[in-house]
Design a protein around this motif. Structure first.
Motif, PDB file in Angstrom:
ATOM      1  N   GLU A 124       0.760  -1.375  -0.011  1.00 47.67           N
ATOM      2  CA  GLU A 124      -0.069  -0.077  -0.141  1.00 47.67           C
ATOM      3  C   GLU A 124       0.743   1.290   0.051  1.00 47.67           C
ATOM      4  OE1 GLU A 124      -3.511  -0.697   2.998  1.00 47.67           O
ATOM      5  OE2 GLU A 124      -1.857  -1.676   3.704  1.00 47.67           O
ATOM      6  N   PHE A 125       0.423   2.349  -0.550  1.00 46.16           N
ATOM      7  CA  PHE A 125       0.854   3.442  -0.643  1.00 46.16           C
ATOM      8  C   PHE A 125       0.109   4.552  -0.229  1.00 46.16           C
ATOM      9  CE2 PHE A 125       3.230   0.864  -3.455  1.00 46.16           C
ATOM     10  CZ  PHE A 125       4.583   0.876  -3.306  1.00 46.16           C
ATOM     11  N   TRP A 126       0.258   5.564   0.643  1.00 46.44           N
ATOM     12  CA  TRP A 126      -0.647   6.592   1.008  1.00 46.44           C
ATOM     13  C   TRP A 126       0.192   8.073   1.037  1.00 46.44           C
ATOM     14  CZ3 TRP A 126      -0.999   8.643   6.487  1.00 46.44           C
ATOM     15  CH2 TRP A 126      -2.111   9.421   6.540  1.00 46.44           C
ATOM     16  N   PHE A 127      -0.367   9.084   0.423  1.00 46.34           N
ATOM     17  CA  PHE A 127       0.185  10.235   0.420  1.00 46.34           C
ATOM     18  C   PHE A 127      -0.696  11.020   1.693  1.00 46.34           C
ATOM     19  CE2 PHE A 127       0.969   8.781  -3.765  1.00 46.34           C
ATOM     20  CZ  PHE A 127       2.119   9.370  -4.219  1.00 46.34           C
ATOM     21  N   PRO A 128      -0.096  11.331   2.849  1.00 46.23           N
ATOM     22  CA  PRO A 128      -0.982  11.755   3.812  1.00 46.23           C
ATOM     23  C   PRO A 128      -1.198  13.322   3.522  1.00 46.23           C
ATOM     24  CG  PRO A 128       1.622  11.650   4.389  1.00 46.23           C
ATOM     25  CD  PRO A 128       1.325  10.809   2.966  1.00 46.23           C
ATOM     26  N   PRO A 129      -2.208  13.649   4.176  1.00 44.72           N
ATOM     27  CA  PRO A 129      -2.429  15.211   3.964  1.00 44.72           C
ATOM     28  C   PRO A 129      -1.394  16.157   4.510  1.00 44.72           C
ATOM     29  CG  PRO A 129      -3.962  14.166   5.687  1.00 44.72           C
ATOM     30  CD  PRO A 129      -2.976  13.082   5.113  1.00 44.72           C
ATOM     31  N   GLY A 130      -1.450  17.263   4.168  1.00 47.69           N
ATOM     32  CA  GLY A 130      -0.433  18.266   4.485  1.00 47.69           C
ATOM     33  C   GLY A 130       0.452  18.746   3.338  1.00 47.69           C
ATOM     34  N   LYS A 131       1.356  19.590   3.573  1.00 52.29           N
ATOM     35  CA  LYS A 131       2.372  20.196   2.434  1.00 52.29           C
ATOM     36  C   LYS A 131       3.526  19.464   2.388  1.00 52.29           C
ATOM     37  CE  LYS A 131       0.281  24.847   3.021  1.00 52.29           C
ATOM     38  NZ  LYS A 131       0.975  26.535   3.195  1.00 52.29           N
ATOM     39  N   LYS A 132       3.850  18.442   3.271  1.00 55.12           N
ATOM     40  CA  LYS A 132       5.310  17.798   3.005  1.00 55.12           C
ATOM     41  C   LYS A 132       5.048  16.480   2.137  1.00 55.12           C
ATOM     42  CE  LYS A 132       8.954  15.963   6.025  1.00 55.12           C
ATOM     43  NZ  LYS A 132       9.223  15.538   7.398  1.00 55.12           N
ATOM     44  N   PRO A 133       5.845  16.381   1.250  1.00 55.78           N
ATOM     45  CA  PRO A 133       6.019  15.650   0.081  1.00 55.78           C
ATOM     46  C   PRO A 133       6.199  14.283   0.371  1.00 55.78           C
ATOM     47  CG  PRO A 133       7.941  16.821  -0.239  1.00 55.78           C
ATOM     48  CD  PRO A 133       7.164  17.473   0.719  1.00 55.78           C
ATOM     49  N   ILE A 134       5.490  13.776   1.382  1.00 55.57           N
ATOM     50  CA  ILE A 134       5.732  12.206   1.833  1.00 55.57           C
ATOM     51  C   ILE A 134       4.999  11.343   1.500  1.00 55.57           C
ATOM     52  CG2 ILE A 134       5.834  10.951   4.171  1.00 55.57           C
ATOM     53  CD1 ILE A 134       8.244  12.793   3.680  1.00 55.57           C
ATOM     54  N   VAL A 135       5.394  10.011   1.310  1.00 60.49           N
ATOM     55  CA  VAL A 135       4.665   9.064   0.891  1.00 60.49           C
ATOM     56  C   VAL A 135       4.656   7.863   1.792  1.00 60.49           C
ATOM     57  CG1 VAL A 135       4.254   7.108  -0.910  1.00 60.49           C
ATOM     58  CG2 VAL A 135       4.791   9.380  -1.661  1.00 60.49           C
ATOM     59  N   GLN A 136       3.742   7.462   2.438  1.00 61.23           N
ATOM     60  CA  GLN A 136       3.919   6.089   3.484  1.00 61.23           C
ATOM     61  C   GLN A 136       3.512   5.026   2.717  1.00 61.23           C
ATOM     62  OE1 GLN A 136       4.400   6.791   6.777  1.00 61.23           O
ATOM     63  NE2 GLN A 136       4.284   8.870   7.145  1.00 61.23           N
ATOM     64  N   TYR A 137       4.050   3.729   3.132  1.00 63.64           N
ATOM     65  CA  TYR A 137       3.824   2.522   2.562  1.00 63.64           C
ATOM     66  C   TYR A 137       3.921   1.383   3.244  1.00 63.64           C
ATOM     67  CZ  TYR A 137       9.100   2.660   2.845  1.00 63.64           C
ATOM     68  OH  TYR A 137      10.189   2.594   2.981  1.00 63.64           O
ATOM     69  N   ARG A 138       2.965   0.456   3.007  1.00 60.48           N
ATOM     70  CA  ARG A 138       3.421  -0.856   3.790  1.00 60.48           C
ATOM     71  C   ARG A 138       3.251  -2.128   2.625  1.00 60.48           C
ATOM     72  NH1 ARG A 138      -0.311  -4.891   5.912  1.00 60.48           N
ATOM     73  NH2 ARG A 138       0.019  -5.147   7.827  1.00 60.48           N
ATOM     74  N   SER A 139       4.192  -2.959   3.141  1.00 57.54           N
ATOM     75  CA  SER A 139       4.301  -4.425   2.374  1.00 57.54           C
ATOM     76  C   SER A 139       4.226  -5.620   3.166  1.00 57.54           C
ATOM     77  CB  SER A 139       5.457  -4.098   1.606  1.00 57.54           C
ATOM     78  OG  SER A 139       5.311  -5.256   0.725  1.00 57.54           O
ATOM     79  N   ALA A 140       3.247  -6.457   2.895  1.00 63.70           N
ATOM     80  CA  ALA A 140       3.245  -7.435   3.768  1.00 63.70           C
ATOM     81  C   ALA A 140       2.616  -8.934   3.145  1.00 63.70           C
ATOM     82  CB  ALA A 140       2.256  -7.194   4.968  1.00 63.70           C
ATOM     83  N   SER A 141       3.327  -9.919   3.426  1.00 58.82           N
ATOM     84  CA  SER A 141       2.735 -11.233   2.951  1.00 58.82           C
ATOM     85  C   SER A 141       1.383 -11.757   3.835  1.00 58.82           C
ATOM     86  CB  SER A 141       3.890 -12.258   3.104  1.00 58.82           C
ATOM     87  OG  SER A 141       5.189 -11.930   2.471  1.00 58.82           O
ATOM     88  N   ARG A 142       0.731 -12.322   2.855  1.00 54.88           N
ATOM     89  CA  ARG A 142      -0.706 -12.649   3.591  1.00 54.88           C
ATOM     90  C   ARG A 142      -0.563 -14.003   4.052  1.00 54.88           C
ATOM     91  NH1 ARG A 142      -5.337 -11.741  -0.994  1.00 54.88           N
ATOM     92  NH2 ARG A 142      -4.983  -9.619  -1.380  1.00 54.88           N
ATOM     93  N   LEU A 143       0.502 -14.831   3.923  1.00 52.68           N
ATOM     94  CA  LEU A 143       0.634 -16.195   4.460  1.00 52.68           C
ATOM     95  C   LEU A 143       2.220 -16.059   4.984  1.00 52.68           C
ATOM     96  CD1 LEU A 143      -1.062 -18.387   1.922  1.00 52.68           C
ATOM     97  CD2 LEU A 143      -2.162 -17.653   3.984  1.00 52.68           C
ATOM     98  N   GLY A 144       2.287 -17.083   6.060  1.00 53.88           N
ATOM     99  CA  GLY A 144       3.660 -17.618   6.579  1.00 53.88           C
ATOM    100  C   GLY A 144       3.948 -16.539   7.792  1.00 53.88           C
ATOM    101  N   ASN A 145       5.356 -16.819   8.314  1.00 51.51           N
ATOM    102  CA  ASN A 145       5.858 -16.142   9.253  1.00 51.51           C
ATOM    103  C   ASN A 145       7.057 -15.327   8.945  1.00 51.51           C
ATOM    104  OD1 ASN A 145       3.925 -16.877  11.407  1.00 51.51           O
ATOM    105  ND2 ASN A 145       4.999 -19.042  11.433  1.00 51.51           N
ATOM    106  N   TYR A 146       7.785 -15.969   7.778  1.00 48.13           N
ATOM    107  CA  TYR A 146       8.954 -15.230   7.138  1.00 48.13           C
ATOM    108  C   TYR A 146       8.961 -15.139   5.711  1.00 48.13           C
ATOM    109  CZ  TYR A 146      10.818 -16.988  11.687  1.00 48.13           C
ATOM    110  OH  TYR A 146      11.128 -17.050  13.054  1.00 48.13           O
ATOM    111  N   ASP A 147       9.395 -14.335   5.295  1.00 49.82           N
ATOM    112  CA  ASP A 147       9.219 -13.798   3.769  1.00 49.82           C
ATOM    113  C   ASP A 147      10.690 -13.605   3.238  1.00 49.82           C
ATOM    114  OD1 ASP A 147      10.196 -11.593   4.818  1.00 49.82           O
ATOM    115  OD2 ASP A 147       9.012 -10.150   3.920  1.00 49.82           O
ATOM    116  N   PHE A 148      11.756 -14.112   4.067  1.00 52.83           N
ATOM    117  CA  PHE A 148      13.254 -14.076   3.524  1.00 52.83           C
ATOM    118  C   PHE A 148      13.727 -12.851   2.963  1.00 52.83           C
ATOM    119  CE2 PHE A 148      11.677 -18.327   3.069  1.00 52.83           C
ATOM    120  CZ  PHE A 148      12.592 -19.018   3.904  1.00 52.83           C
TER     121      PHE A 148
END
Length: 227
Positions: free
Chosen positions: A178-202
């Motif tokens: 996921e990528f999110w441009f939070p409100p405000g004037k600062k040119p920032i992009v937040q993100y999150r990356s996750a596997s749906r299954l398992g405990n490790y992704d190497f």
């Protein structure tokens, strides 16, 4: 008399026929023994053939089961309900306790799950770069970059949010990014990356983030921890 002579022919000429009879017996004897051994071994061979047949069936069944499992894997893993921008607090979701997730929402002290946000106009060096322009650049990189040969699929897009599903090339496991441009004037992009299954992704999710960041850096982006 003729019949008697005929019946006693062998006995009148024992020396003539003795060697022939002996030779005949010696030549046939191995065949008799061999044939008897073959007859005795035949049931065992048949049984071995049956056993090999069973083993072959079991092996083939196992292969089919594995293929079936692999096929089913391409359809496992439901979309998590907590994806999207959270309202309280405002931002992307935190990571679970598993080691297959990276998020800018995590505490900076969590080296396993934390990653710094991206800045699409660091220190204003790019002049006046709008959020819309940054979104176009992000989408372009997402479509053209395939880390670890995972196939990206943009499944949700809003003015300030994008969600991409990355599917592994063999087993079909799905990771959500996921990528999110939070409100405000600062040119920032937040993100999150996750596997749906398992405990490790190497480190698959972290490597994916790095690969995308390197492509965005060519457009003038930067990691927030370097700004």
């Amino acid at each position: 008399m003729a019949s008697m002579a005929s019946s006693n022919t062998y006995h009148f000429y024992p020396n003539k026929f003795k060697s022939k009879v002996y030779t005949s017996k010696s030549s046939f004897f191995p065949c008799i023994v061999s044939c008897k051994e073959q007859e005795q071994q035949q049931p065992q061979q048949d049984e071995n053939t049956k056993q090999m047949g069973r083993r072959e069936i079991i092996l083939r069944s196992s292969e089919i089961a594995v293929l079936g499992a692999l096929f089913n894997f391409r359809h496992v893993g439901k979309k998590p309900k907590y994806l999207g921008v959270q309202k309280n607090p405002l931002g992307l979701a935190l990571c679970p306790a598993t080691n297959n997730c990276v998020s800018t929402s995590e505490n900076i002290s969590d080296s396993t799950h934390y990653a710094p946000p991206w800045n699409y106009n660091p220190e204003g060096k790019r002049g006046n770069v709008s959020r819309e322009k940054a979104m176009e650049e992000l989408l372009q990189v997402l479509k053209s970059t395939k880390p670890d040969k995972f196939s990206p699929k943009i499944v949700e897009k809003k003015d300030d949010y994008v969600r991409v599903e990355y599917e592994s090339p063999i087993l079909g496991f799905v990771d959500d990014m996921e990528f999110w441009f939070p409100p405000g004037k600062k040119p920032i992009v937040q993100y999150r990356s996750a596997s749906r299954l398992g405990n490790y992704d190497f480190d698959a999710n972290r490597k994916r983030i790095k690969a995308l960041r390197l492509q965005l850096e060519k457009k003038g982006w930067a990691s927030e921890d370097t700004v």
